[in-house]
Design an enzyme around this catalytic site. Sequence first.
Site, PDB file in Angstrom:
ATOM      1  N   GLY A 221       0.844  -1.204   0.000  1.00 54.48           N
ATOM      2  CA  GLY A 221       0.000   0.000   0.000  1.00 54.48           C
ATOM      3  C   GLY A 221       0.871   1.242   0.000  1.00 54.48           C
ATOM      4  O   GLY A 221       2.073   1.179   0.253  1.00 54.48           O
TER       5      GLY A 221
ATOM      6  N   ARG B 220       3.999   5.954   1.689  1.00 56.74           N
ATOM      7  CA  ARG B 220       4.553   7.317   1.742  1.00 56.74           C
ATOM      8  C   ARG B 220       4.026   8.151   0.584  1.00 56.74           C
ATOM      9  O   ARG B 220       4.691   9.067   0.126  1.00 56.74           O
ATOM     10  CB  ARG B 220       6.069   7.270   1.700  1.00 56.74           C
TER      11      ARG B 220
ATOM     12  N   LYS C  93       4.492  11.886  -3.545  1.00 57.14           N
ATOM     13  CA  LYS C  93       5.318  10.767  -3.064  1.00 57.14           C
ATOM     14  C   LYS C  93       6.324  11.307  -2.047  1.00 57.14           C
ATOM     15  O   LYS C  93       7.143  12.156  -2.389  1.00 57.14           O
ATOM     16  CB  LYS C  93       6.040  10.109  -4.247  1.00 57.14           C
TER      17      LYS C  93
ATOM     18  N   ASP D  29       8.885   5.867   7.702  1.00 60.12           N
ATOM     19  CA  ASP D  29       8.578   7.220   8.167  1.00 60.12           C
ATOM     20  C   ASP D  29       7.671   7.983   7.213  1.00 60.12           C
ATOM     21  O   ASP D  29       7.309   9.124   7.476  1.00 60.12           O
ATOM     22  CB  ASP D  29       9.880   8.005   8.407  1.00 60.12           C
TER      23      ASP D  29
ATOM     24  N   ARG E 138       3.847  13.190  -8.643  1.00 57.15           N
ATOM     25  CA  ARG E 138       3.891  12.239  -9.752  1.00 57.15           C
ATOM     26  C   ARG E 138       2.567  12.240 -10.501  1.00 57.15           C
ATOM     27  O   ARG E 138       1.506  12.375  -9.905  1.00 57.15           O
ATOM     28  CB  ARG E 138       4.178  10.840  -9.192  1.00 57.15           C
TER      29      ARG E 138
ATOM     30  N   ARG F  44      -1.839  -1.338  -9.901  1.00 56.67           N
ATOM     31  CA  ARG F  44      -0.676  -2.215 -10.095  1.00 56.67           C
ATOM     32  C   ARG F  44      -1.123  -3.665 -10.128  1.00 56.67           C
ATOM     33  O   ARG F  44      -2.213  -3.997  -9.632  1.00 56.67           O
ATOM     34  CB  ARG F  44       0.297  -2.037  -8.911  1.00 56.67           C
TER      35      ARG F  44
ATOM     36  N   ASP G 135       4.304  -5.152  -7.385  1.00 64.54           N
ATOM     37  CA  ASP G 135       3.687  -3.872  -7.010  1.00 64.54           C
ATOM     38  C   ASP G 135       4.276  -2.722  -7.819  1.00 64.54           C
ATOM     39  O   ASP G 135       3.772  -1.606  -7.754  1.00 64.54           O
ATOM     40  CB  ASP G 135       3.858  -3.599  -5.513  1.00 64.54           C
ATOM     41  N   ASN G 136       5.319  -2.994  -8.581  1.00 61.46           N
ATOM     42  CA  ASN G 136       5.894  -1.959  -9.441  1.00 61.46           C
ATOM     43  C   ASN G 136       5.598  -2.232 -10.912  1.00 61.46           C
ATOM     44  O   ASN G 136       6.365  -1.835 -11.790  1.00 61.46           O
ATOM     45  CB  ASN G 136       7.406  -1.861  -9.209  1.00 61.46           C
TER      46      ASN G 136
HETATM   47  N1  LIG Z   1       9.944   5.736   3.916  1.00 59.84           N
HETATM   48  C1  LIG Z   1       8.873   4.956   3.772  1.00 59.84           C
HETATM   49  N2  LIG Z   1       7.870   5.004   4.668  1.00 59.84           N
HETATM   50  C2  LIG Z   1       6.794   4.235   4.544  1.00 59.84           C
HETATM   51  N3  LIG Z   1       6.593   3.360   3.549  1.00 59.84           N
HETATM   52  C3  LIG Z   1       7.546   3.274   2.620  1.00 59.84           C
HETATM   53  C4  LIG Z   1       8.742   4.055   2.673  1.00 59.84           C
HETATM   54  N4  LIG Z   1       9.509   3.732   1.614  1.00 59.84           N
HETATM   55  C5  LIG Z   1       8.833   2.792   0.914  1.00 59.84           C
HETATM   56  N5  LIG Z   1       7.650   2.516   1.513  1.00 59.84           N
HETATM   57  C6  LIG Z   1       6.642   1.550   1.078  1.00 59.84           C
HETATM   58  O1  LIG Z   1       7.272   0.315   0.822  1.00 59.84           O
HETATM   59  C7  LIG Z   1       6.689  -0.325  -0.307  1.00 59.84           C
HETATM   60  C8  LIG Z   1       7.726  -0.697  -1.323  1.00 59.84           C
HETATM   61  O2  LIG Z   1       8.523   0.410  -1.647  1.00 59.84           O
HETATM   62  P1  LIG Z   1       8.952   0.811  -3.106  1.00 59.84           P
HETATM   63  O3  LIG Z   1      10.315   1.326  -3.012  1.00 59.84           O
HETATM   64  O4  LIG Z   1       8.582  -0.220  -4.106  1.00 59.84           O
HETATM   65  O5  LIG Z   1       7.886   1.961  -3.397  1.00 59.84           O
HETATM   66  P2  LIG Z   1       7.997   3.476  -3.499  1.00 59.84           P
HETATM   67  O6  LIG Z   1       9.217   3.858  -4.228  1.00 59.84           O
HETATM   68  O7  LIG Z   1       7.788   4.119  -2.184  1.00 59.84           O
HETATM   69  O8  LIG Z   1       6.696   3.807  -4.270  1.00 59.84           O
HETATM   70  P3  LIG Z   1       6.100   3.610  -5.751  1.00 59.84           P
HETATM   71  O9  LIG Z   1       6.059   2.149  -6.081  1.00 59.84           O
HETATM   72  O10 LIG Z   1       4.746   4.192  -5.562  1.00 59.84           O
HETATM   73  O11 LIG Z   1       6.961   4.421  -6.660  1.00 59.84           O
HETATM   74  C9  LIG Z   1       5.622   0.626  -0.809  1.00 59.84           C
HETATM   75  O12 LIG Z   1       4.412   0.188  -0.281  1.00 59.84           O
HETATM   76  C10 LIG Z   1       6.022   1.957  -0.240  1.00 59.84           C
HETATM   77  O13 LIG Z   1       4.906   2.800  -0.028  1.00 59.84           O
HETATM   78 MG   LIG Z   2       7.119   0.698  -5.444  1.00 58.98          MG
END
Ligand SMILES: Nc1ncnc2c1ncn2[C@@H]1O[C@H](COP(=O)(O)OP(=O)(O)OP(=O)(O)O)[C@@H](O)[C@H]1O
Ligand SMILES: [Mg+2]
Length: 496
Positions: free
Chosen positions: A94, A97, A117, A129, A180, A187, A261-262
């Site tokens: 989900g 952030r 984001k 966080d 964004r 997804r 999820d990506n």
């Molecule tokens: N600093 C953070 N705090 C809370 N949740 C996070 C943080 N960084 C990543 N997440 C969550 O961890 C999961 C996997 O992270 P991932 O790096 O694939 O996503 P993202 O880069 O934050 O987001 P997106 O896929 O929307 O570009 C996602 O559900 C993302 O929301």
């Molecule tokens: Mg992601």
Amino acid sequence: MNEPSANPNAGWNFDHSYARLPEFFYTKQEAKPVRAPQLIVLNDKLAAELGLNAEALRSEENVAVFAGNRLPPGAEPLAQAYAGHQFGYFTMLGDGRALLLGEQITPGGDRFDIQLKGSGRTPYSRGGDGRAALGPMLREYIISEAMHALGIPTTRSLAVVTTGETVVREQDLRGAILTRVASSHVRVGTFQYAAQFGELTDVRTLADYVIQRHYPQLAELADTGEAGRYLALLREAIQRQAALIAQWQLVGFIHGVMNTDNMTLSGETIDYGPCAFMDAYDPATVFSSIDRHGRYAYGNQPSIAVWNLSRFAESLLPLLHDEEEQAVRLAEEALKGFAGQFEAAWLKGMRSKLGLFGEQAEDAALIHDLLGLMHQHHADYTNTFLALTFGRLEEPPMAYTPEWAEWLERWRARLAGQPETDDAVRELMRRSNPAVIPRNHRVEEALEAAVKREDYSVMERLLQALAQPFAHTPEQADYAELPPASDRPYRTFCGT
Ligand SMILES: Nc1ncnc2c1ncn2[C@@H]1O[C@H](COP(=O)(O)OP(=O)(O)OP(=O)(O)O)[C@@H](O)[C@H]1O
Ligand SMILES: [Mg+2]
């Protein structure tokens, strides 16, 4: 709490089709205000395409919008629920952030998600966080906009603001929020979430939503079976991913974290984390520091896409056919289609890169032999095609060996056998081989200036060059330079 109504002249024009789905799919959530928002970069051209007034967006009121400190008129922020397989392991995720402000309806009637984001914690944050650092958000801005200019379907980047707050990673970093823009943020993992944690009606509701939003031509089809709309949806999603991954391969793009999820249902590239463009051609290239086993290496991207699409197909199974065995058969048949569709798109692109018109049986061997030579000689992927385009055949690695001479001979013979003029060949190759890609060392150079010295001019210059990847100005030529040897192999660390 967020103060309502920002500058009404900015042109915000929201609808909320996603919010009309059952609440199972999201949680309404306000952004957490930040201390001192400052606009770092704004995409004027994209703003105009969205029907937004760039000048108004620069006002303090709208910078506060990009920071989550103010709601633009009509916004109804929410965090989307999804799950996903991360490096092969299923987990609940989900927007941990991110927040969807709403869907901007453009003057032309198109619909785009506007998402912040890095906007703070949500019920899906788990231990995180909810924040993001300036470097990774500028990186996403630069590479997503470069991908767009290369003609590759992608989420876009409208703005980056700093928050005036520190995010704590391995070291203290400057906090930032990216705005964004996406055709949607649905997804493969959204379907996995519905299939795993919801009822069958939830999967159906989501599938119908995606059909309405991305594949409206399927809406009138029957429910299930061979001619059903859910099988058609699966086939279309497979087709879009096959085309997308072929485009990635053709420019040497390595996503780096192709978790389910990506992967979007719109067919847009999403989540520019540890991604990068390959320098020397090698199918085993991996940039992500956390991808220790090379699961998401360049050469694996097509097969990982099939793996992800198989998870999508599994989520849809009960909708494909009343009998499970038949449903599995239909899904498998659809998935088998990927290989041929990918290969066709990739071959077509490769022919263009080599200036080949028409199709000849020996083209595939010619292309694969070139890649074999490039691999063997550690040839730069982008610059080899540029050298071929501009006839700079005396340059390394081509000047090196008799094998190159032999390959060039075969290529010239193939060109000579087609009726098109040299000019037409050159023109096709120029359109198909970018002069500028966001090379790691140039992106890092821009980020370092921005993050460490608050000097954004290096990034602005890079963004300008990347906006016209097929132009061949002296500016462009500057960006064709190879990285210094010390920068190879390059690793992107997942300090997000
Ligand atoms: N600093 C953070 N705090 C809370 N949740 C996070 C943080 N960084 C990543 N997440 C969550 O961890 C999961 C996997 O992270 P991932 O790096 O694939 O996503 P993202 O880069 O934050 O987001 P997106 O896929 O929307 O570009 C996602 O559900 C993302 O929301
Ligand atoms: Mg992601």
